[in-house]
Write an enzyme that holds these catalytic residues in place. Structure first.
Site, PDB file in Angstrom:
ATOM      1  N   ASN A 133       0.845  -1.199   0.000  1.00  0.00           N
ATOM      2  CA  ASN A 133       0.000   0.000   0.000  1.00  0.00           C
ATOM      3  C   ASN A 133       0.880   1.248   0.000  1.00  0.00           C
ATOM      4  O   ASN A 133       2.101   1.152  -0.075  1.00  0.00           O
ATOM      5  CB  ASN A 133      -0.946  -0.023   1.209  1.00  0.00           C
ATOM      6  N   ASP A 188      -3.747  -6.527   4.768  1.00  0.00           N
ATOM      7  CA  ASP A 188      -4.712  -7.408   5.430  1.00  0.00           C
ATOM      8  C   ASP A 188      -4.620  -8.841   4.923  1.00  0.00           C
ATOM      9  O   ASP A 188      -4.971  -9.767   5.625  1.00  0.00           O
ATOM     10  CB  ASP A 188      -6.132  -6.862   5.234  1.00  0.00           C
ATOM     11  N   LYS A 248       9.047 -16.410 -11.214  1.00  0.00           N
ATOM     12  CA  LYS A 248       8.202 -15.309 -11.687  1.00  0.00           C
ATOM     13  C   LYS A 248       7.016 -15.875 -12.482  1.00  0.00           C
ATOM     14  O   LYS A 248       7.224 -16.698 -13.388  1.00  0.00           O
ATOM     15  CB  LYS A 248       9.041 -14.386 -12.575  1.00  0.00           C
ATOM     16  N   PRO A 302      -2.279 -12.191  10.202  1.00  0.00           N
ATOM     17  CA  PRO A 302      -2.571 -12.024  11.628  1.00  0.00           C
ATOM     18  C   PRO A 302      -2.728 -10.537  11.938  1.00  0.00           C
ATOM     19  O   PRO A 302      -2.076  -9.700  11.316  1.00  0.00           O
ATOM     20  CB  PRO A 302      -1.325 -12.589  12.325  1.00  0.00           C
ATOM     21  N   ASP A 303      -3.603 -10.218  12.885  1.00  0.00           N
ATOM     22  CA  ASP A 303      -3.750  -8.824  13.303  1.00  0.00           C
ATOM     23  C   ASP A 303      -2.729  -8.550  14.414  1.00  0.00           C
ATOM     24  O   ASP A 303      -2.869  -9.060  15.528  1.00  0.00           O
ATOM     25  CB  ASP A 303      -5.182  -8.551  13.781  1.00  0.00           C
ATOM     26  N   ILE A 304      -1.712  -7.777  14.079  1.00  0.00           N
ATOM     27  CA  ILE A 304      -0.595  -7.554  15.020  1.00  0.00           C
ATOM     28  C   ILE A 304      -1.078  -6.813  16.262  1.00  0.00           C
ATOM     29  O   ILE A 304      -0.821  -7.212  17.399  1.00  0.00           O
ATOM     30  CB  ILE A 304       0.536  -6.770  14.304  1.00  0.00           C
ATOM     31  N   PHE A 329      -4.014   2.798  15.158  1.00  0.00           N
ATOM     32  CA  PHE A 329      -4.420   3.833  14.214  1.00  0.00           C
ATOM     33  C   PHE A 329      -5.604   3.276  13.426  1.00  0.00           C
ATOM     34  O   PHE A 329      -5.749   2.052  13.331  1.00  0.00           O
ATOM     35  CB  PHE A 329      -3.267   4.193  13.269  1.00  0.00           C
ATOM     36  N   LYS A 375     -13.241  -0.102  15.996  1.00  0.00           N
ATOM     37  CA  LYS A 375     -11.910  -0.738  16.062  1.00  0.00           C
ATOM     38  C   LYS A 375     -11.341  -0.717  17.480  1.00  0.00           C
ATOM     39  O   LYS A 375     -10.646  -1.638  17.891  1.00  0.00           O
ATOM     40  CB  LYS A 375     -10.933  -0.034  15.105  1.00  0.00           C
ATOM     41  N   LYS A 384     -10.302  -4.342  18.575  1.00  0.00           N
ATOM     42  CA  LYS A 384      -8.875  -4.662  18.641  1.00  0.00           C
ATOM     43  C   LYS A 384      -8.335  -4.609  20.067  1.00  0.00           C
ATOM     44  O   LYS A 384      -7.177  -4.909  20.302  1.00  0.00           O
ATOM     45  CB  LYS A 384      -8.084  -3.720  17.739  1.00  0.00           C
TER      46      LYS A 384
HETATM   47  O1  PMT Z   1       2.888   6.133   6.560  1.00  0.00           O
HETATM   48  P1  PMT Z   1       2.297   7.476   6.190  1.00  0.00           P
HETATM   49  O2  PMT Z   1       2.406   7.776   4.698  1.00  0.00           O
HETATM   50  O3  PMT Z   1       2.820   8.597   7.048  1.00  0.00           O
HETATM   51  O4  PMT Z   1       0.712   7.403   6.464  1.00  0.00           O
HETATM   52  C1  PMT Z   1       0.273   7.273   7.794  1.00  0.00           C
HETATM   53  C2  PMT Z   1      -0.844   6.224   7.908  1.00  0.00           C
HETATM   54  C3  PMT Z   1      -2.053   6.657   7.111  1.00  0.00           C
HETATM   55  C4  PMT Z   1      -0.351   4.848   7.421  1.00  0.00           C
HETATM   56  C5  PMT Z   1      -1.168   6.122   9.457  1.00  0.00           C
HETATM   57  O5  PMT Z   1      -1.553   7.375   9.926  1.00  0.00           O
HETATM   58  C6  PMT Z   1      -2.303   5.124   9.700  1.00  0.00           C
HETATM   59  O6  PMT Z   1      -3.484   5.411   9.629  1.00  0.00           O
HETATM   60  N1  PMT Z   1      -1.904   3.865  10.022  1.00  0.00           N
HETATM   61  C7  PMT Z   1      -2.836   2.728  10.176  1.00  0.00           C
HETATM   62  C8  PMT Z   1      -3.029   2.090   8.842  1.00  0.00           C
HETATM   63  C9  PMT Z   1      -3.973   0.898   8.896  1.00  0.00           C
HETATM   64  O7  PMT Z   1      -3.598  -0.152   8.453  1.00  0.00           O
HETATM   65  O8  PMT Z   1      -5.127   1.106   9.474  1.00  0.00           O
HETATM   66  P2  PMT Z   1      -6.297   0.001   9.628  1.00  0.00           P
HETATM   67  O9  PMT Z   1      -7.508   0.798   9.951  1.00  0.00           O
HETATM   68  O10 PMT Z   1      -6.352  -0.884   8.420  1.00  0.00           O
HETATM   69  O11 PMT Z   1      -5.830  -0.864  10.836  1.00  0.00           O
HETATM   70  C10 PMT Z   1      -6.200  -0.556  12.190  1.00  0.00           C
HETATM   71  C11 PMT Z   1      -5.048  -0.806  13.113  1.00  0.00           C
HETATM   72  O12 PMT Z   1      -4.715  -2.191  13.133  1.00  0.00           O
HETATM   73  C12 PMT Z   1      -3.756  -0.080  12.770  1.00  0.00           C
HETATM   74  O13 PMT Z   1      -3.172   0.335  13.971  1.00  0.00           O
HETATM   75  C13 PMT Z   1      -2.887  -1.143  12.108  1.00  0.00           C
HETATM   76  O14 PMT Z   1      -1.503  -0.927  12.317  1.00  0.00           O
HETATM   77  C14 PMT Z   1      -3.349  -2.392  12.845  1.00  0.00           C
HETATM   78  N2  PMT Z   1      -3.263  -3.626  12.055  1.00  0.00           N
HETATM   79  C15 PMT Z   1      -4.026  -3.787  10.946  1.00  0.00           C
HETATM   80  C16 PMT Z   1      -3.979  -5.000  10.276  1.00  0.00           C
HETATM   81  C17 PMT Z   1      -3.132  -6.021  10.749  1.00  0.00           C
HETATM   82  N3  PMT Z   1      -3.050  -7.178  10.126  1.00  0.00           N
HETATM   83  N4  PMT Z   1      -2.377  -5.813  11.838  1.00  0.00           N
HETATM   84  C18 PMT Z   1      -2.428  -4.634  12.501  1.00  0.00           C
HETATM   85  O15 PMT Z   1      -1.723  -4.457  13.493  1.00  0.00           O
END
Ligand code: PMT
Length: 407
Positions: free
Chosen positions: A212, A280, A290, A307-309, A326, A340, A344
């Site tokens: 992403n 995800d 390839k 996995p969701d970290i 975040f 969330k 979470k």
């Molecule tokens: O990196 P930049 O260009 O500065 O941009 C910043 C940002 C937009 C990436 C940052 O501000 C941000 O929003 N980060 C969270 C991105 C995200 O994956 O959000 P989410 O809504 O999909 O996930 C929710 C939370 O679960 C996040 O804290 C994420 O780190 C965590 N997560 C999600 C999926 C996963 N498999 N494991 C996780 O830990």
């Protein structure tokens, strides 16, 4: 009058008419008790002499990268590292361009690239040079790299033109120096902070991956702020191209599974902040070769959920005392973030709008909403550094409530 006794300033004098003000700056610093070592660029030697500055500072003035004597007495690395602060005054357009681009072709620029100390620059140049797009870009890069800027002032210039470009007066520069050398509160000293940042990459084959647009800027800014407040800071970072913030230990990873493994190995910690944009899904079976176009149907990629970290760490037996997630949303930003928070298992969610028009992915600014069980707090649009500082100060207060985060 704040004493600077015991403090050491490396003053780098660039080649501009404002170089004469370096004399007064050195005098003011000496009056406060600071040790002042000085580097003159070749151009600066046209405006001021090593002898005059050496007489005022009571120290040898350095001019050449290749002087064997200078290297024996004090190498350029040591010169920049033994200082508590590096001050560039005047910072000419040329010197700032070198700093912004990491050039190191003389003693001044080499010392600036080699330093691990904070840097204050006092720009001085012609008004048109100051407003040129190239200089504006360079100033932005320098600010992004953590360089502080004082001035320039507006007024009549040596060339007869009028406008911004005059170097800040020595007493203004001194005020900025005193501020930067003030002992900083370290409310997170002795605490450990874990941060994830950047994207993850989930391989499809040896040359392709799912990922992403995360640049890592928000996560790196948070790591810098955490280290600045005294925390032992571990940053688990997906692939990004950003400089490592001072005092931060970076653990580079590619995939979500690697990110989780490292995070699990780092807990227990006091605070964990998950800014990474974790993919995800991953491809169940990565092709060892390839994938080739067959001229027929496109390959079928079977995906599995990663996995969701954040959720894993928040529910672990070694749960950090404060867990911050975040939420990157493109619609119903706070509503989704509230869900969330619960789903979470975290204490706080920092929600931000990542729709294309927001410019948050990869940009330097962010508008966030702090979501907790007590409600939603809307923060104004700020630079990612400001968001990071404000967030870390808030977390420090939550962790160590009896202490004020910043004095
Ligand atoms: O990196 P930049 O260009 O500065 O941009 C910043 C940002 C937009 C990436 C940052 O501000 C941000 O929003 N980060 C969270 C991105 C995200 O994956 O959000 P989410 O809504 O999909 O996930 C929710 C939370 O679960 C996040 O804290 C994420 O780190 C965590 N997560 C999600 C999926 C996963 N498999 N494991 C996780 O830990």
């Amino acid at each position: 009058m704040t004493s600077l006794a015991g403090k050491s300033v490396l003053l780098i004098v660039g080649g501009g008419i404002a170089a004469y003000k370096a004399h007064e700056l050195v005098r003011l610093l000496k009056t406060r008790g600071a040790t002042v070592r000085i580097i003159l660029t070749k151009a600066a030697e046209q405006f001021v002499t090593p002898l005059s500055l050496s007489s005022l500072s009571g120290e040898k003035v350095y001019t050449s990268l290749f002087s064997l004597t200078d290297e024996i007495e004090m190498g350029h690395i040591q010169l920049s590292r033994s200082a508590d602060l590096v001050v560039v005054a005047p910072a000419t357009a040329d010197l700032m361009a070198k700093m912004a681009h990491g050039l190191a072709d003389d003693l001044a620029s080499t010392a600036l690239l080699a330093t691990d100390k904070r840097v204050l620059a006092a720009p001085a140049m012609n008004v048109r040079m100051w407003s040129h797009a190239a200089t504006e870009r360079n100033v932005e890069s320098l600010k992004h790299d953590g360089v502080s800027i004082v001035g320039p002032n507006e007024g009549e210039m040596a060339c007869g033109e009028f406008g911004p470009g005059r170097m800040a007066e020595p007493n203004q520069i001194l005020t900025a120096i005193v501020e930067m050398l003030k002992p900083r509160a370290q409310p997170l000293a002795g605490k450990k902070v874990l941060i994830t940042a950047g994207p993850t990459r989930e391989p499809i084959d040896p040359v392709r991956f799912i990922s992403n647009h995360s640049s890592g800027k928000q996560g790196y800014a948070i790591a810098k702020a955490a280290a600045g407040l005294g925390a032992e800071t571990v940053l688990v970072s997906g692939p990004v191209s950003l400089p490592i913030p001072p005092g931060v230990q970076v653990m580079p990873v590619e995939t979500a599974q690697e990110m989780l493994d490292i995070c699990e190995g780092e807990i227990p910690v006091d605070i964990a902040i998950f800014t990474a944009a974790v993919a995800d899904w991953r491809v169940v079976t990565e092709s060892s070769e390839k994938l080739k176009k067959t001229g027929g149907a496109a390959p079928n990629l079977t995906l599995a959920e990663n996995p969701d970290i954040l959720a894993t760490i928040a529910r672990s037996a070694k749960r950090p005392r404060i867990v911050v997630g975040f939420a990157a949303e493109t619609e119903h930003v706070t509503e989704h973030a509230v869900q969330k928070l619960e789903k979470k298992g975290c204490d706080l969610i920092v929600a931000n709008d990542v729709s294309r028009t927001s410019g948050v992915f990869g940009g330097d600014r962010n508008t966030v909403h702090l979501v907790s069980v007590s409600g939603v707090e809307d923060w104004p649009n700020m630079s990612k550094d400001e968001v990071a500082q404000k967030l870390m100060e808030r977390l420090a207060q939550m962790l160590v409530p009896q202490q004020k985060a910043v004095e």
